[in-house]
Design an enzyme around this catalytic site. Structure first.
Site, PDB file in Angstrom:
ATOM      1  N   ASP A  57      13.449 108.168  38.472  1.00 39.13           N
ATOM      2  CA  ASP A  57      13.067 107.889  39.858  1.00 39.13           C
ATOM      3  C   ASP A  57      11.634 108.341  40.097  1.00 39.13           C
ATOM      4  O   ASP A  57      11.167 109.282  39.444  1.00 39.13           O
ATOM      5  CB  ASP A  57      14.007 108.592  40.841  1.00 39.13           C
TER       6      ASP A  57
ATOM      7  N   ARG B   5      23.659 100.107  41.533  1.00 43.61           N
ATOM      8  CA  ARG B   5      25.007 100.178  42.089  1.00 43.61           C
ATOM      9  C   ARG B   5      25.734  98.856  42.184  1.00 43.61           C
ATOM     10  O   ARG B   5      26.940  98.830  42.399  1.00 43.61           O
ATOM     11  CB  ARG B   5      24.941 100.841  43.471  1.00 43.61           C
TER      12      ARG B   5
ATOM     13  N   TYR C  12       6.511 110.330  50.726  1.00 45.67           N
ATOM     14  CA  TYR C  12       7.792 111.048  50.702  1.00 45.67           C
ATOM     15  C   TYR C  12       7.583 112.555  50.744  1.00 45.67           C
ATOM     16  O   TYR C  12       8.344 113.286  51.387  1.00 45.67           O
ATOM     17  CB  TYR C  12       8.597 110.654  49.451  1.00 45.67           C
TER      18      TYR C  12
ATOM     19  N   ARG D 287      15.376  97.559  39.670  1.00 46.23           N
ATOM     20  CA  ARG D 287      16.687  98.185  39.905  1.00 46.23           C
ATOM     21  C   ARG D 287      17.819  97.464  39.173  1.00 46.23           C
ATOM     22  O   ARG D 287      18.952  97.403  39.678  1.00 46.23           O
ATOM     23  CB  ARG D 287      17.010  98.242  41.411  1.00 46.23           C
TER      24      ARG D 287
ATOM     25  N   ARG E  88      27.615 106.742  36.714  1.00 50.13           N
ATOM     26  CA  ARG E  88      27.093 107.635  37.749  1.00 50.13           C
ATOM     27  C   ARG E  88      28.170 108.625  38.189  1.00 50.13           C
ATOM     28  O   ARG E  88      27.898 109.813  38.385  1.00 50.13           O
ATOM     29  CB  ARG E  88      26.616 106.809  38.936  1.00 50.13           C
TER      30      ARG E  88
HETATM   31  O1  CP3 Z   1      14.384  99.737  38.447  1.00 50.75           O
HETATM   32  C1  CP3 Z   1      15.189 100.414  37.777  1.00 50.75           C
HETATM   33  O2  CP3 Z   1      16.344 100.013  37.505  1.00 50.75           O
HETATM   34  C2  CP3 Z   1      14.721 101.744  37.197  1.00 50.75           C
HETATM   35  C3  CP3 Z   1      15.056 102.930  37.909  1.00 50.75           C
HETATM   36  C4  CP3 Z   1      14.442 103.158  39.274  1.00 50.75           C
HETATM   37  C5  CP3 Z   1      15.128 103.802  40.334  1.00 50.75           C
HETATM   38  N1  CP3 Z   1      14.274 104.005  41.352  1.00 50.75           N
HETATM   39  C6  CP3 Z   1      16.539 104.208  40.290  1.00 50.75           C
HETATM   40  C7  CP3 Z   1      17.230 104.523  41.559  1.00 50.75           C
HETATM   41  C8  CP3 Z   1      13.143 102.909  39.739  1.00 50.75           C
HETATM   42  C9  CP3 Z   1      11.990 102.185  39.051  1.00 50.75           C
HETATM   43  C10 CP3 Z   1      13.040 103.464  41.046  1.00 50.75           C
HETATM   44  C11 CP3 Z   1      11.806 103.442  41.835  1.00 50.75           C
HETATM   45  C12 CP3 Z   1      11.811 103.993  43.192  1.00 50.75           C
HETATM   46  N2  CP3 Z   1      12.515 105.046  43.682  1.00 50.75           N
HETATM   47  C13 CP3 Z   1      10.955 103.539  44.228  1.00 50.75           C
HETATM   48  C14 CP3 Z   1       9.917 102.444  44.083  1.00 50.75           C
HETATM   49  C15 CP3 Z   1      10.512 101.085  44.077  1.00 50.75           C
HETATM   50  C16 CP3 Z   1      11.088 100.654  45.396  1.00 50.75           C
HETATM   51  O3  CP3 Z   1      12.322 100.458  45.426  1.00 50.75           O
HETATM   52  O4  CP3 Z   1      10.347 100.498  46.356  1.00 50.75           O
HETATM   53  C17 CP3 Z   1      11.223 104.317  45.366  1.00 50.75           C
HETATM   54  C18 CP3 Z   1      10.554 104.167  46.715  1.00 50.75           C
HETATM   55  C19 CP3 Z   1      12.196 105.285  45.007  1.00 50.75           C
HETATM   56  C20 CP3 Z   1      12.749 106.384  45.842  1.00 50.75           C
HETATM   57  C21 CP3 Z   1      14.190 106.254  46.036  1.00 50.75           C
HETATM   58  N3  CP3 Z   1      15.136 106.443  45.048  1.00 50.75           N
HETATM   59  C22 CP3 Z   1      14.863 105.938  47.228  1.00 50.75           C
HETATM   60  C23 CP3 Z   1      14.203 105.646  48.558  1.00 50.75           C
HETATM   61  C24 CP3 Z   1      16.225 105.930  46.930  1.00 50.75           C
HETATM   62  C25 CP3 Z   1      17.366 105.778  47.908  1.00 50.75           C
HETATM   63  C26 CP3 Z   1      17.514 104.379  48.346  1.00 50.75           C
HETATM   64  C27 CP3 Z   1      18.577 103.709  47.541  1.00 50.75           C
HETATM   65  O5  CP3 Z   1      18.347 102.591  47.057  1.00 50.75           O
HETATM   66  O6  CP3 Z   1      19.646 104.328  47.431  1.00 50.75           O
HETATM   67  C28 CP3 Z   1      16.380 106.200  45.548  1.00 50.75           C
HETATM   68  C29 CP3 Z   1      17.646 106.273  44.782  1.00 50.75           C
HETATM   69  C30 CP3 Z   1      17.746 105.435  43.549  1.00 50.75           C
HETATM   70  N4  CP3 Z   1      16.767 105.303  42.591  1.00 50.75           N
HETATM   71  C31 CP3 Z   1      18.894 104.717  43.123  1.00 50.75           C
HETATM   72  C32 CP3 Z   1      18.581 104.147  41.876  1.00 50.75           C
HETATM   73  C33 CP3 Z   1      19.488 103.342  40.998  1.00 50.75           C
HETATM   74  C34 CP3 Z   1      20.223 104.678  43.842  1.00 50.75           C
HETATM   75  C35 CP3 Z   1      20.858 106.000  43.603  1.00 50.75           C
HETATM   76  C36 CP3 Z   1      22.344 105.978  43.483  1.00 50.75           C
HETATM   77  O7  CP3 Z   1      22.876 105.622  42.408  1.00 50.75           O
HETATM   78  O8  CP3 Z   1      22.969 106.392  44.451  1.00 50.75           O
END
Ligand code: CP3
Length: 343
Positions: free
Chosen positions: A75, A29, A152, A25, A38
């Protein structure tokens, strides 16, 4: 000829004086420039599906910190959407999806080969990145592991214990296994296209692997990772694979050998000393600083960073966090971590 990138050298099994480093990540944010892009995109999914903006946020942490790898901005839930599930994000809560509760829901999904039109913008993001990244920075593509994505799709949201997915696994195993198989095939074809577009490494995120025990861990975490890895390596000889069966505990032992993965990413619930002894003996490991240090900082951040570098210094290691950096992290702490590793 260009020097092989540090990340690729560690993945090939080389022990380096200073480990390559990136963060899960890392585009997120906690960075003001991410929040600005964003806002420009409007919402998270539009950001994922607008190649120029997705490439921009991927590059932001590389410009700011000079990480050794960039991870494609996308994602793990884009695959269910490409298969026909509804997907949306509720601000402050997380993802929501239409649910799969039985064979009728499964029957409505598309087949694995039909995901590419929907995912074309992701492949375009990879193409832009492979042109624009600095020559020393490796490009990582990724997908969710079938079990984690299935949790999910079955629950329609994130769950603390993956209860609905376990229930379907027990009560309608045929539907559950058909979903795992569909996701395995879709993941192979999705990652294969990312590699063709320019991804140099791929990572499989199994964030909820820790809730599978014993034989279920073997059947639904290890076996799909093995199938995906061997199919990708058959099609793209030499492509390195990072597997992340998060919170696998003892399941980390032998995971690389059993799946064919080149590197196992380790969460922060296990100690680096333990992982060096039991997991790194088989090859490259990635991890495993607790992401909380990116919020709290101070001497403890420096101490923990150095402790992890030292624990893994006897073999191939990619420095990373044990899980994603959180939105409340202080960007200055990332620089402090980097100085502790490289300085
Ligand atoms: O790592 C990186 O920077 C690359 C991009 C990336 C994102 N999600 C961007 C993201 C990667 C590799 C993921 C993987 C992901 N997504 C996983 C596996 C890794 C982990 O964290 O366990 C999972 C379970 C998800 C599903 C997901 N996406 C959830 C549960 C959420 C909401 C929770 C949260 O952190 O807000 C997301 C949203 C998400 N994916 C964000 C980002 C940057 C935040 C979204 C935003 O900008 O509001």
């Amino acid at each position: 000829m260009a020097q092989p990138k540090k990340l690729m050298r560690a993945l090939a099994g080389e022990t380096l004086d200073v480990p390559p480093v990136w963060m899960m990540r890392q585009a997120g944010r906690y960075l003001p420039e991410y929040r600005a892009t964003r806002a420009q995109a409007g919402d998270f999914l539009s950001l994922c599906y607008t190649p120029e903006l997705a490439a921009e946020v991927t590059l932001q942490p590389i410009r700011r910190y000079g990480f050794d790898a960039a991870i494609l901005f996308a994602d793990i839930l884009l695959i269910p959407q490409a298969l026909g599930a509804d997907l949306w994000f509720v601000t402050g809560e997380g993802p929501r999806l239409s649910t799969i509760t039985g064979s009728d829901g499964l029957a409505k999904l598309k087949s694995a080969e039909d995901v590419h039109e929907h995912l074309a913008p992701v492949y375009e993001t990879v193409r832009i990145l492979s042109r624009e990244l600095p020559s020393e920075t490796a490009l990582i593509g990724f997908a969710g592991a079938p079990w984690t994505v299935a949790t999910y799709m079955i629950a329609g949201r994130g769950t603390p214990d993956q209860g609905p997915a376990h229930k379907l696994r027990e009560e309608d195993n045929a539907t559950f296994e058909a979903l795992i198989d569909l996701l395995t095939e879709a993941t192979i074809t999705y990652l294969s296209k990312q590699i063709e577009a320019g991804a140099e490494v791929v990572k499989i995120f199994d964030s909820w692997a820790g809730s599978l025990k014993e034989d279920d861990f073997r059947k639904y975490a290890l076996e799909p990772a093995k199938k995906i890895t061997s199919a990708l390596k058959a099609k793209h000889p030499g492509i390195p694979v990072i597997a992340f069966p998060r919170e696998a505990g003892d399941g980390y032992i032998g995971f690389a050998k059993a799946t064919g993965a080149d590197c196992v990413a380790i969460d922060n619930s296990v100690s680096a000393v333990w992982a060096a002894e039991h997991v790194q003996k088989d090859g490259c490991v990635q991890g495993n600083l607790d992401p909380k240090h990116m919020v709290t900082g101070g001497q403890e951040l420096i101490y923990e960073t150095r402790r992890i570098v030292k624990a893994f210094s006897g073999g191939p290691h990619i420095f990373n966090l044990g899980h994603g950096i959180t939105p409340d992290a202080d960007p200055e702490n990332v620089q402090i971590m980097l100085d502790a590793i490289r300085g």
